[in-house]
Write a protein that holds these residues in place. Structure first.
Motif, PDB file in Angstrom:
ATOM      1  N   LYS A  95      15.887  91.640  56.983  1.00 22.78           N
ATOM      2  CA  LYS A  95      14.706  91.943  56.205  1.00 22.78           C
ATOM      3  C   LYS A  95      13.965  90.788  55.987  1.00 22.78           C
ATOM      4  CE  LYS A  95      16.600  95.613  53.399  1.00 22.78           C
ATOM      5  NZ  LYS A  95      16.924  96.241  52.015  1.00 22.78           N
ATOM      6  N   GLY A  96      12.534  91.067  55.592  1.00 20.65           N
ATOM      7  CA  GLY A  96      11.897  90.150  54.981  1.00 20.65           C
ATOM      8  C   GLY A  96      10.237  90.032  55.909  1.00 20.65           C
ATOM      9  N   ARG A  97       9.922  88.665  55.645  1.00 20.99           N
ATOM     10  CA  ARG A  97       8.270  88.568  56.081  1.00 20.99           C
ATOM     11  C   ARG A  97       8.625  87.711  57.548  1.00 20.99           C
ATOM     12  NH1 ARG A  97       4.066  84.050  54.021  1.00 20.99           N
ATOM     13  NH2 ARG A  97       2.265  84.901  55.303  1.00 20.99           N
ATOM     14  N   TYR A  98       7.755  88.023  58.428  1.00 19.61           N
ATOM     15  CA  TYR A  98       7.646  87.194  59.817  1.00 19.61           C
ATOM     16  C   TYR A  98       6.371  86.826  60.120  1.00 19.61           C
ATOM     17  CZ  TYR A  98      12.274  89.324  60.908  1.00 19.61           C
ATOM     18  OH  TYR A  98      13.763  89.458  60.921  1.00 19.61           O
ATOM     19  N   GLY A  99       6.313  85.494  60.185  1.00 16.15           N
ATOM     20  CA  GLY A  99       5.058  84.722  60.675  1.00 16.15           C
ATOM     21  C   GLY A  99       4.793  83.976  59.377  1.00 16.15           C
ATOM     22  N   PRO A 100       3.496  83.586  58.995  1.00 14.96           N
ATOM     23  CA  PRO A 100       2.044  84.235  59.824  1.00 14.96           C
ATOM     24  C   PRO A 100       1.834  83.309  61.081  1.00 14.96           C
ATOM     25  CG  PRO A 100       1.580  82.403  58.004  1.00 14.96           C
ATOM     26  CD  PRO A 100       3.033  82.617  58.010  1.00 14.96           C
ATOM     27  N   GLU A 101       1.015  83.894  62.039  1.00 14.46           N
ATOM     28  CA  GLU A 101       0.320  83.261  62.951  1.00 14.46           C
ATOM     29  C   GLU A 101      -1.092  83.129  62.324  1.00 14.46           C
ATOM     30  OE1 GLU A 101       1.636  81.995  65.365  1.00 14.46           O
ATOM     31  OE2 GLU A 101       3.773  82.906  64.755  1.00 14.46           O
ATOM     32  N   ARG A 102      -1.635  82.111  62.660  1.00 13.59           N
ATOM     33  CA  ARG A 102      -3.086  81.904  62.243  1.00 13.59           C
ATOM     34  C   ARG A 102      -3.944  81.499  63.760  1.00 13.59           C
ATOM     35  NH1 ARG A 102      -4.579  77.790  58.366  1.00 13.59           N
ATOM     36  NH2 ARG A 102      -6.318  78.823  57.865  1.00 13.59           N
ATOM     37  N   GLN A 103      -5.228  81.777  63.726  1.00 11.84           N
ATOM     38  CA  GLN A 103      -6.244  81.486  64.871  1.00 11.84           C
ATOM     39  C   GLN A 103      -7.478  81.075  64.113  1.00 11.84           C
ATOM     40  OE1 GLN A 103      -6.663  85.007  67.091  1.00 11.84           O
ATOM     41  NE2 GLN A 103      -4.682  84.585  68.607  1.00 11.84           N
ATOM     42  N   ASN A 104      -8.086  80.240  64.817  1.00 19.44           N
ATOM     43  CA  ASN A 104      -9.549  79.656  64.342  1.00 19.44           C
ATOM     44  C   ASN A 104     -10.457  80.797  65.264  1.00 19.44           C
ATOM     45  OD1 ASN A 104     -12.104  78.634  64.391  1.00 19.44           O
ATOM     46  ND2 ASN A 104     -11.040  76.616  63.918  1.00 19.44           N
ATOM     47  N   VAL A 105     -11.352  81.463  64.470  1.00 19.47           N
ATOM     48  CA  VAL A 105     -12.060  82.234  65.224  1.00 19.47           C
ATOM     49  C   VAL A 105     -13.772  82.043  65.011  1.00 19.47           C
ATOM     50  CG1 VAL A 105     -10.625  84.489  64.845  1.00 19.47           C
ATOM     51  CG2 VAL A 105     -12.320  83.891  63.015  1.00 19.47           C
ATOM     52  N   ASP A 106     -14.015  80.827  64.721  1.00 18.98           N
ATOM     53  CA  ASP A 106     -15.443  80.362  64.563  1.00 18.98           C
ATOM     54  C   ASP A 106     -16.057  80.368  65.939  1.00 18.98           C
ATOM     55  OD1 ASP A 106     -17.639  79.396  63.318  1.00 18.98           O
ATOM     56  OD2 ASP A 106     -16.870  77.389  63.554  1.00 18.98           O
ATOM     57  N   LYS A 107     -17.324  80.852  65.916  1.00 21.48           N
ATOM     58  CA  LYS A 107     -18.044  80.860  66.948  1.00 21.48           C
ATOM     59  C   LYS A 107     -19.515  80.708  66.909  1.00 21.48           C
ATOM     60  CE  LYS A 107     -15.734  84.707  69.581  1.00 21.48           C
ATOM     61  NZ  LYS A 107     -15.896  84.406  71.026  1.00 21.48           N
ATOM     62  N   LEU A 108     -20.201  79.810  67.621  1.00 18.41           N
ATOM     63  CA  LEU A 108     -21.548  79.552  67.498  1.00 18.41           C
ATOM     64  C   LEU A 108     -22.520  80.033  68.473  1.00 18.41           C
ATOM     65  CD1 LEU A 108     -21.678  75.793  66.123  1.00 18.41           C
ATOM     66  CD2 LEU A 108     -22.044  77.872  65.060  1.00 18.41           C
ATOM     67  N   PRO A 109     -23.261  80.948  68.270  1.00 17.01           N
ATOM     68  CA  PRO A 109     -23.690  81.540  66.933  1.00 17.01           C
ATOM     69  C   PRO A 109     -22.726  82.341  66.442  1.00 17.01           C
ATOM     70  CG  PRO A 109     -25.112  82.438  68.434  1.00 17.01           C
ATOM     71  CD  PRO A 109     -24.186  81.499  69.308  1.00 17.01           C
ATOM     72  N   ASN A 110     -22.558  82.510  65.194  1.00 17.76           N
ATOM     73  CA  ASN A 110     -21.728  83.488  64.337  1.00 17.76           C
ATOM     74  C   ASN A 110     -21.862  84.825  64.949  1.00 17.76           C
ATOM     75  OD1 ASN A 110     -20.657  81.532  62.834  1.00 17.76           O
ATOM     76  ND2 ASN A 110     -21.870  82.310  60.884  1.00 17.76           N
ATOM     77  N   GLN A 111     -20.895  85.416  65.240  1.00 21.38           N
ATOM     78  CA  GLN A 111     -20.750  86.832  65.601  1.00 21.38           C
ATOM     79  C   GLN A 111     -19.964  87.890  64.846  1.00 21.38           C
ATOM     80  OE1 GLN A 111     -19.197  86.560  69.661  1.00 21.38           O
ATOM     81  NE2 GLN A 111     -20.890  85.237  70.345  1.00 21.38           N
ATOM     82  N   ALA A 112     -20.417  88.925  65.010  1.00 18.20           N
ATOM     83  CA  ALA A 112     -19.584  90.147  64.133  1.00 18.20           C
ATOM     84  C   ALA A 112     -18.134  90.362  64.911  1.00 18.20           C
ATOM     85  CB  ALA A 112     -20.337  91.444  64.000  1.00 18.20           C
ATOM     86  N   GLN A 113     -16.958  90.215  64.382  1.00 12.88           N
ATOM     87  CA  GLN A 113     -15.781  90.343  65.026  1.00 12.88           C
ATOM     88  C   GLN A 113     -14.748  91.236  64.262  1.00 12.88           C
ATOM     89  OE1 GLN A 113     -14.136  86.650  66.535  1.00 12.88           O
ATOM     90  NE2 GLN A 113     -15.902  85.633  65.471  1.00 12.88           N
ATOM     91  N   ASN A 114     -13.716  91.688  64.793  1.00 15.50           N
ATOM     92  CA  ASN A 114     -12.743  92.319  64.226  1.00 15.50           C
ATOM     93  C   ASN A 114     -11.414  92.026  64.769  1.00 15.50           C
ATOM     94  OD1 ASN A 114     -11.782  94.534  66.285  1.00 15.50           O
ATOM     95  ND2 ASN A 114     -14.126  94.688  66.351  1.00 15.50           N
ATOM     96  N   ALA A 115     -10.212  91.903  63.777  1.00 19.48           N
ATOM     97  CA  ALA A 115      -9.017  91.835  64.284  1.00 19.48           C
ATOM     98  C   ALA A 115      -8.029  92.800  63.794  1.00 19.48           C
ATOM     99  CB  ALA A 115      -8.732  90.304  64.124  1.00 19.48           C
ATOM    100  N   TYR A 116      -6.865  93.040  64.393  1.00 23.15           N
ATOM    101  CA  TYR A 116      -5.605  93.774  63.724  1.00 23.15           C
ATOM    102  C   TYR A 116      -4.381  93.247  64.297  1.00 23.15           C
ATOM    103  CZ  TYR A 116      -5.552  96.780  67.902  1.00 23.15           C
ATOM    104  OH  TYR A 116      -5.521  97.281  68.949  1.00 23.15           O
ATOM    105  N   THR A 117      -3.409  93.274  63.616  1.00 19.76           N
ATOM    106  CA  THR A 117      -1.950  93.034  63.944  1.00 19.76           C
ATOM    107  C   THR A 117      -1.185  94.309  64.373  1.00 19.76           C
ATOM    108  OG1 THR A 117      -1.943  91.266  62.200  1.00 19.76           O
ATOM    109  CG2 THR A 117       0.263  92.184  63.165  1.00 19.76           C
TER     110      THR A 117
END
Length: 141
Positions: A95-117
């Motif tokens: 039982k318990g927490r697994y992760g975290p996993e982190r990702q850099n999502v920076d884009k130029l020019p900035n863009q609308a994005q979405n994400a889920y696990t």
């Protein structure tokens, strides 16, 4: 001559600073959505996602002891409809927490994005048992 050199050097520095400010003066964008799947919707598994400072962070909580029907998992991050992280098949250790996993999502020019696990649970013989998605987080980066 010395005064002209100082003036040219000072002007070049000022131009570089001004150009740097023009690139980095994007306003911070707030995220909406995200969080963890509530235990009322999925008592055994709680995938989570969040966004802060150009990074998404994905983890999950496994709320029961592993058994023959819940023995392995696959942890994935979907960003803008595509898998951008896949842990591969791993063994649940308790039982318990697994992760975290982190990702850099920076884009130029900035863009609308979405994400889920998405976390998929497998039986000990590697057959699919069930999958649960986190809420979707929406952000501009």
């Amino acid at each position: 001559m010395r005064g002209i050199k100082k003036l040219v050097t000072g002007g070049a520095v000022a131009a570089l600073l001004t150009a740097g400010m023009a690139v980095s003066s994007q306003p911070a964008q707030a995220a909406s959505g995200g969080g963890c799947t509530p235990t009322s919707a999925s008592p055994t598994l709680g995938p989570c996602i969040s966004y802060a400072s150009n990074y998404i962070s994905s983890d999950f909580y496994f709320n029961v002891a592993p058994d023959s029907a819940r023995c392995k998992y696959r942890h994935q991050i979907y960003r803008n409809g595509s898998v951008t992280y896949d842990s591969g098949l791993k063994t649940l250790i308790g039982k318990g927490r697994y992760g975290p996993e982190r990702q850099n999502v920076d884009k130029l020019p900035n863009q609308a994005q979405n994400a889920y696990t998405r976390v998929t649970i497998y039986k000990c013989d590697n057959t699919y048992h069930y999958a649960v998605n986190s809420p979707t987080v929406y952000f501009t980066a």
